[in-house]
Design a protein around this motif. Structure first.
Motif, PDB file in Angstrom:
ATOM      1  N   GLN A 380      -4.822   6.448 -12.795  1.00 43.74           N
ATOM      2  CA  GLN A 380      -4.430   7.495 -11.583  1.00 43.74           C
ATOM      3  C   GLN A 380      -5.023   8.847 -12.144  1.00 43.74           C
ATOM      4  O   GLN A 380      -5.592   9.210 -13.188  1.00 43.74           O
ATOM      5  N   CYS A 381      -5.016   9.630 -10.988  1.00 48.73           N
ATOM      6  CA  CYS A 381      -5.538  10.960 -11.216  1.00 48.73           C
ATOM      7  C   CYS A 381      -7.090  11.158 -11.679  1.00 48.73           C
ATOM      8  O   CYS A 381      -7.420  12.200 -12.380  1.00 48.73           O
ATOM      9  N   VAL A 382      -8.005  10.466 -11.269  1.00 49.52           N
ATOM     10  CA  VAL A 382      -9.238  10.471 -11.698  1.00 49.52           C
ATOM     11  C   VAL A 382     -10.012  11.273 -10.592  1.00 49.52           C
ATOM     12  O   VAL A 382     -10.040  11.283  -9.458  1.00 49.52           O
ATOM     13  N   GLY A 383     -10.408  12.739 -11.285  1.00 48.47           N
ATOM     14  CA  GLY A 383     -10.968  13.738 -10.426  1.00 48.47           C
ATOM     15  C   GLY A 383      -9.530  14.762 -10.032  1.00 48.47           C
ATOM     16  O   GLY A 383     -10.254  15.671  -9.174  1.00 48.47           O
ATOM     17  N   SER A 384      -8.577  14.195 -10.079  1.00 49.75           N
ATOM     18  CA  SER A 384      -7.452  15.297  -9.710  1.00 49.75           C
ATOM     19  C   SER A 384      -6.639  15.752 -10.787  1.00 49.75           C
ATOM     20  O   SER A 384      -6.657  14.879 -11.969  1.00 49.75           O
ATOM     21  N   ARG A 385      -6.002  16.885 -10.636  1.00 46.35           N
ATOM     22  CA  ARG A 385      -5.084  17.237 -11.657  1.00 46.35           C
ATOM     23  C   ARG A 385      -5.547  17.531 -12.838  1.00 46.35           C
ATOM     24  O   ARG A 385      -5.092  17.338 -14.028  1.00 46.35           O
ATOM     25  N   SER A 386      -6.641  17.913 -12.923  1.00 43.77           N
ATOM     26  CA  SER A 386      -7.618  18.428 -14.237  1.00 43.77           C
ATOM     27  C   SER A 386      -7.586  17.354 -15.303  1.00 43.77           C
ATOM     28  O   SER A 386      -7.269  17.755 -16.558  1.00 43.77           O
ATOM     29  N   SER A 396      -4.460  14.857  -5.246  1.00 46.48           N
ATOM     30  CA  SER A 396      -4.894  14.291  -4.106  1.00 46.48           C
ATOM     31  C   SER A 396      -3.933  13.877  -3.060  1.00 46.48           C
ATOM     32  O   SER A 396      -4.285  13.292  -2.054  1.00 46.48           O
ATOM     33  N   ARG A 397      -2.731  13.513  -3.754  1.00 46.21           N
ATOM     34  CA  ARG A 397      -1.459  13.332  -2.855  1.00 46.21           C
ATOM     35  C   ARG A 397      -1.698  11.914  -2.194  1.00 46.21           C
ATOM     36  O   ARG A 397      -0.793  11.279  -2.111  1.00 46.21           O
ATOM     37  N   MET A 398      -3.136  11.165  -1.939  1.00 42.33           N
ATOM     38  CA  MET A 398      -3.024   9.882  -1.340  1.00 42.33           C
ATOM     39  C   MET A 398      -3.157   8.863  -2.254  1.00 42.33           C
ATOM     40  O   MET A 398      -3.054   7.473  -2.109  1.00 42.33           O
ATOM     41  N   CYS A 399      -3.616   9.191  -3.481  1.00 46.03           N
ATOM     42  CA  CYS A 399      -4.363   7.949  -4.344  1.00 46.03           C
ATOM     43  C   CYS A 399      -3.121   7.251  -4.965  1.00 46.03           C
ATOM     44  O   CYS A 399      -3.287   6.058  -4.961  1.00 46.03           O
ATOM     45  N   CYS A 400      -2.090   7.848  -5.039  1.00 42.36           N
ATOM     46  CA  CYS A 400      -0.899   6.984  -5.868  1.00 42.36           C
ATOM     47  C   CYS A 400      -0.606   6.175  -4.944  1.00 42.36           C
ATOM     48  O   CYS A 400      -0.421   4.813  -5.124  1.00 42.36           O
ATOM     49  N   THR A 401      -0.275   6.503  -3.474  1.00 44.30           N
ATOM     50  CA  THR A 401       0.437   5.608  -2.447  1.00 44.30           C
ATOM     51  C   THR A 401      -0.851   4.600  -2.160  1.00 44.30           C
ATOM     52  O   THR A 401      -0.385   3.200  -1.912  1.00 44.30           O
ATOM     53  N   SER A 402      -2.217   4.796  -2.080  1.00 44.33           N
ATOM     54  CA  SER A 402      -3.028   3.796  -1.905  1.00 44.33           C
ATOM     55  C   SER A 402      -3.153   2.932  -2.806  1.00 44.33           C
ATOM     56  O   SER A 402      -3.470   1.690  -2.769  1.00 44.33           O
ATOM     57  N   ALA A 403      -3.077   3.465  -4.249  1.00 42.14           N
ATOM     58  CA  ALA A 403      -3.297   2.675  -5.432  1.00 42.14           C
ATOM     59  C   ALA A 403      -2.368   1.468  -5.513  1.00 42.14           C
ATOM     60  O   ALA A 403      -2.582   0.223  -5.590  1.00 42.14           O
ATOM     61  N   GLU A 418      -2.229  -9.871 -13.766  1.00 40.05           N
ATOM     62  CA  GLU A 418      -1.326  -8.955 -14.405  1.00 40.05           C
ATOM     63  C   GLU A 418      -2.009  -7.474 -14.208  1.00 40.05           C
ATOM     64  O   GLU A 418      -3.213  -7.228 -14.495  1.00 40.05           O
ATOM     65  N   ILE A 419      -1.198  -6.465 -13.697  1.00 43.19           N
ATOM     66  CA  ILE A 419      -1.535  -5.303 -13.293  1.00 43.19           C
ATOM     67  C   ILE A 419      -0.790  -4.282 -14.138  1.00 43.19           C
ATOM     68  O   ILE A 419       0.427  -4.035 -14.248  1.00 43.19           O
ATOM     69  N   PHE A 420      -1.830  -3.303 -14.680  1.00 43.07           N
ATOM     70  CA  PHE A 420      -0.943  -2.174 -15.319  1.00 43.07           C
ATOM     71  C   PHE A 420      -1.528  -0.702 -14.488  1.00 43.07           C
ATOM     72  O   PHE A 420      -2.682  -0.731 -13.825  1.00 43.07           O
ATOM     73  N   PHE A 421      -0.584   0.273 -14.491  1.00 45.56           N
ATOM     74  CA  PHE A 421      -0.692   1.278 -13.646  1.00 45.56           C
ATOM     75  C   PHE A 421      -0.515   2.433 -14.580  1.00 45.56           C
ATOM     76  O   PHE A 421       0.799   2.810 -15.147  1.00 45.56           O
ATOM     77  N   ILE A 422      -1.724   2.984 -14.846  1.00 46.88           N
ATOM     78  CA  ILE A 422      -1.679   4.026 -15.974  1.00 46.88           C
ATOM     79  C   ILE A 422      -1.523   5.392 -15.257  1.00 46.88           C
ATOM     80  O   ILE A 422      -2.626   5.762 -14.702  1.00 46.88           O
ATOM     81  N   TYR A 423      -0.603   6.234 -15.412  1.00 44.22           N
ATOM     82  CA  TYR A 423      -0.413   7.427 -14.698  1.00 44.22           C
ATOM     83  C   TYR A 423       0.208   8.469 -15.331  1.00 44.22           C
ATOM     84  O   TYR A 423       0.877   8.137 -16.738  1.00 44.22           O
ATOM     85  N   ARG A 424       0.334   9.785 -14.956  1.00 42.24           N
ATOM     86  CA  ARG A 424       1.079  10.785 -15.608  1.00 42.24           C
ATOM     87  C   ARG A 424       2.445  11.116 -14.676  1.00 42.24           C
ATOM     88  O   ARG A 424       3.384  11.341 -15.438  1.00 42.24           O
ATOM     89  N   ASP A 425       2.411  11.263 -13.338  1.00 38.42           N
ATOM     90  CA  ASP A 425       3.463  11.262 -12.701  1.00 38.42           C
ATOM     91  C   ASP A 425       2.940  10.461 -11.217  1.00 38.42           C
ATOM     92  O   ASP A 425       1.739  10.328 -11.120  1.00 38.42           O
ATOM     93  N   ILE A 426       4.155   9.838 -10.657  1.00 37.05           N
ATOM     94  CA  ILE A 426       3.843   9.042  -9.397  1.00 37.05           C
ATOM     95  C   ILE A 426       4.160   9.836  -8.374  1.00 37.05           C
ATOM     96  O   ILE A 426       5.243  10.359  -8.016  1.00 37.05           O
ATOM     97  N   MET A 427       2.982   9.992  -7.475  1.00 35.20           N
ATOM     98  CA  MET A 427       3.174  10.946  -6.258  1.00 35.20           C
ATOM     99  C   MET A 427       3.471  10.396  -4.804  1.00 35.20           C
ATOM    100  O   MET A 427       2.373  10.288  -4.020  1.00 35.20           O
ATOM    101  N   THR A 428       4.325   9.394  -4.936  1.00 32.82           N
ATOM    102  CA  THR A 428       4.694   8.527  -3.698  1.00 32.82           C
ATOM    103  C   THR A 428       5.835   9.193  -2.917  1.00 32.82           C
ATOM    104  O   THR A 428       6.851   8.949  -2.999  1.00 32.82           O
ATOM    105  N   TYR A 429       5.511  10.234  -2.210  1.00 35.31           N
ATOM    106  CA  TYR A 429       6.336  10.854  -1.495  1.00 35.31           C
ATOM    107  C   TYR A 429       6.841  10.804  -0.176  1.00 35.31           C
ATOM    108  O   TYR A 429       6.208   9.747   0.480  1.00 35.31           O
ATOM    109  N   GLY A 430       8.227  10.978   0.188  1.00 37.11           N
ATOM    110  CA  GLY A 430       8.567  10.326   1.555  1.00 37.11           C
ATOM    111  C   GLY A 430       8.805   9.128   1.434  1.00 37.11           C
ATOM    112  O   GLY A 430       9.344   8.297   0.438  1.00 37.11           O
ATOM    113  N   SER A 431       8.703   8.480   2.421  1.00 36.21           N
ATOM    114  CA  SER A 431       9.135   6.854   2.633  1.00 36.21           C
ATOM    115  C   SER A 431       8.128   5.847   1.755  1.00 36.21           C
ATOM    116  O   SER A 431       8.474   4.862   1.334  1.00 36.21           O
TER     117      SER A 431
END
Ligand SMILES: Cc1cc2nc3c(=O)[nH]c(=O)nc-3n(C[C@H](O)[C@H](O)[C@H](O)COP(=O)(O)OP(=O)(O)OC[C@H]3O[C@@H](n4cnc5c(N)ncnc54)[C@H](O)[C@@H]3O)c2cc1C
Ligand code: SF4
Length: 649
Positions: A380-386, A396-403, A418-431
């Protein structure tokens, strides 16, 4: 103004917002002692109806001819108080606002010092008010058409709204087809394809004679002002006419093959091509950037539908409002960034979108290096959040939801992956938060990191991801078959060209700046120009569509009245002082000034309708001939000298 100033000063408590820090009674007593002040009052909410009535009655009974309101920022209530003056029969520009909330009570805590500062702010405003003059407004007729730049979901939505309300729309798209990025997103949420959304919009555009679509077109010149713009379009030739029956023989014959941008380089296309099934407008086009004019397609075409000599056209269109909806660019990692470009196992999120799309290069199957991967890691956050030096500071608000949408789709199709989700924070806001829960149920493994981003290692033994798991507090190294980089949204690379023509401005992050992030979203600082969709910052499809509708409503509000009131606080030339040096011409960002000959003299002339009242020319003019109404030198000087005045002097 020759009549003697009779000033009324009104001090607002703003509940406790001001009165909690500033001694408003003392301030009112002080204000009453200032020169030419006839009355000074304080009241709990000056903007309320009783507060407004207080001012109106004083204007009439005490024959006030200047009003000072000491309250919040002018951007909150200047219009409210101008209307008060107007309804009391006073020219509404005989008003001066003293901001004792944002500039004083909200930023100080010492009551005594804050009260002293409020006195200074009020004294300065009253001094300026003594020199205020009435300003007259001018109106101009409007053209009831709208031009929209960008045919993504935001631009299309704006076009549909406007046309369905009866306005003519010119929808200008730089690419050969409409739809923008949404057309190539596989699944925008579980079960909903991006393509389906755009195709529903295509149907409404196709069936509406008021929407005039120009593809392969760009705006190269913009003149005029709100309500009365003239734009020049450059339209590139398609080279294929309506005789084409899409048999595809030209495509087979074409010797030029390049990577297909609509599949994010996962497939190849010819120089003559059809972007993708169901694209709109339909049909073949020739990509002039790569076509070598060999004529093979012309020879192959039995219907004589191809003309290689077609030339670009320039046309002029008049319209009353412009909506800029030119979208965003997906962030493209640099070579080596998280292993990108070093192995075919490392893909961007958009490339995965294409693989999972039934119309994509693998017909919806996630085939990476010839097989369905057993293990996939999303970063996650490739190119975003420094995360890297080349990346942007914002989310970028959309990549967490889209991923997560894509990870769930992968699990639906192939539960064994088998899926790994490597992240700093998950930004799936709202629904979209439901996607996070759903991913957990489907055993997608979340690995949180902080600080050092994960390392993607491309080795002869395979691809590995090394990351320090924040919860375990230990470094782990996972072998994977595919890495998906969740790349975010950046401003379009050629946004500078749009800015140069339209004089829109961009903010710190490089997206277009709205006139006010809270009070005037979708408005640009230039009247008559509106901003829709992701060009003002990362948005999902729903938000982009909403802002398209909002921009359309704003444009309608401007042009439907048939006339527009020009900005009244504009620059004026004092012809006695003007030497015709022309410095103001180069200073003016709106091309509102020209030089004209008058009785043998060269004089600057301001085109009232073009002037936006920014004041740049007035500050650049070396002889003081250029004056900004409402901010004349004499008014500003009075304000500044009042600051240095000592009480009682
Ligand atoms: C990796 C990724 C995945 C995403 N997945 C989802 C998702 O699952 N769900 C979701 O809701 N959103 C998703 N989004 C966001 C979605 O792509 C945007 O919300 C949407 O595309 C924004 O639409 P738009 O019209 O503002 O811009 P765009 O789609 O960028 O359209 C802009 C249009 O303007 C055209 N244009 C550009 N410059 C000019 C010019 N000078 N003159 C004329 N035309 C011009 C472009 O060619 C384009 O057609 C995702 C974004 C990313 C980065
Ligand atoms: S949406 Fe998620 S992946 Fe994208 S920048 Fe924000 S936190 Fe990172």
């Amino acid at each position: 103004m020759s009549e003697k100033p009779r000033i009324g000063i009104y001090i607002c408590h703003c509940g406790l917002n001001i009165a909690g820090t500033v001694d408003v009674e003392e301030l009112a007593r002080y204000a009453a002692s200032l020169p030419d002040v006839i009355v000074a009052r304080d009241y709990v909410f000056m903007c309320s109806e009783p507060g407004q009535n207080l001012i109106k009655e004083d204007i009439k009974e005490k024959e006030l001819n200047r009003i000072v309101i000491a309250a919040c920022s002018p951007s909150m209530h200047e219009q409210t108080f101008r209307s008060v003056l107007e309804s009391a029969g006073l020219n509404k520009y005989l008003l001066e606002m003293a901001n004792i909330r944002e500039h004083c009570s909200w930023i100080h805590s010492d009551r005594r010092k804050a009260t002293e500062k409020a006195k200074e702010i009020v004294r300065m405003a009253a001094s300026k008010a003594r020199y205020l003059e009435p300003i007259e407004e001018k109106t101009f007729p409007t053209t009831r058409n709208v031009m929209i730049l960008g045919g993504g979901v935001a631009g299309m939505r704006a076009a549909i709204e406007l046309a369905e309300y009866g306005f003519e729309v010119y929808l200008v798209e730089r690419k050969p087809i409409l739809g923008g990025k949404s057309a190539v997103i596989g699944y925008i949420s579980p079960g909903i394809r991006g393509k389906e959304i755009v195709q529903k919009m295509f149907e409404r555009i196709r069936g509406n004679p008021r929407i005039h679509v120009f593809t392969q077109a760009e705006l190269i010149e913009l003149k005029g002002f709100a309500g009365n713009f003239t734009g020049k379009l450059r339209i590139h030739p398609k080279h294929v006419n309506e005789r084409c029956n899409e048999c595809g023989e030209c495509e087979d014959a074409c010797p030029i093959e390049i990577s297909n941008e609509y599949d994010f380089s996962l497939s190849r296309r010819k120089a003559i091509y059809k972007p993708f099934p169901g694209s709109y407008p339909e049909g073949y086009i020739i990509d002039d950037r790569v076509c070598v004019k060999c004529g093979e397609c012309v020879r192959a075409c039995r219907r004589k539908a191809i003309d290689l000599d077609g030339e670009e056209k320039l046309i002029e269109i008049k319209f009353g409002a412009l909506i800029i909806a030119v979208g965003y660019d997906p962030y493209r990692p640099s070579k080596g960034e998280f292993g990108y470009g070093l192995s075919d196992s490392v893909l961007t999120l958009f490339q995965l979108e294409r693989l999972l799309d039934e119309d994509g290069p693998t017909r919806g199957e996630p085939i990476v290096r010839g097989k369905i991967p057993e293990t996939i890691a999303f970063v996650q956050c490739v190119g975003s959040r420094s995360t890297t030096p080349s990346s942007r500071p914002y989310c970028s608000r959309m990549c967490c939801t889209s991923a997560l949408t894509n990870a769930i789709r992968l699990k639906e199709k192939h539960p064994e992956i088998e899926i790994f989700f490597i992240y700093r924070d998950i930004m799936t806001y709202g629904s979209d938060e439901g996607l996070y829960e759903e991913a957990g149920k489907r055993m997608i493994k979340f690995i949180k990191y902080e600080g050092e981003p994960p390392q993607v290692q491309i080795t002869p033994e395979g691809v590995f991801i090394e990351v320090t798991d924040y919860l375990l507090q230990e470094s782990i190294r996972i072998p994977v078959d595919a890495v998906i980089l969740s790349t975010g949204m950046i401003p379009p690379r050629d946004l500078g060209d749009v800015i140069a023509v339209t004089r829109a401005t961009c903010g710190e992050e490089g997206f277009l700046r709205e006139a006010h992030i809270k009070l005037a979203p979708v408005e640009s600082p230039t009247r008559g120009i509106y901003i829709a969709g992701s060009v003002s910052g990362p948005k999902n499809i729903r938000e982009s569509i909403i802002s398209g509708s909002a921009a359309a409503a704003k444009a309608m509000a401007l042009i439907s009245r048939g006339e527009v009131v020009a900005e009244p606080m504009i620059a004026k030339v004092d012809e006695e002082r003007c030497s015709g040096c022309g410095i103001c011409i180069s200073a003016c960002p709106y091309n509102a000034i020209s030089i004209e000959e008058k009785e043998g003299d060269r004089l600057a002339r301001v085109e009232d309708a073009l002037c936006m009242g920014c004041g740049t020319c007035a500050s650049a003019c070396p002889s003081g001939a250029m004056q900004q109404l409402g901010f004349k030198d004499i008014q500003i000087r009075a304000q500044i000298s009042a600051l240095s005045e000592v009480e009682g002097k």
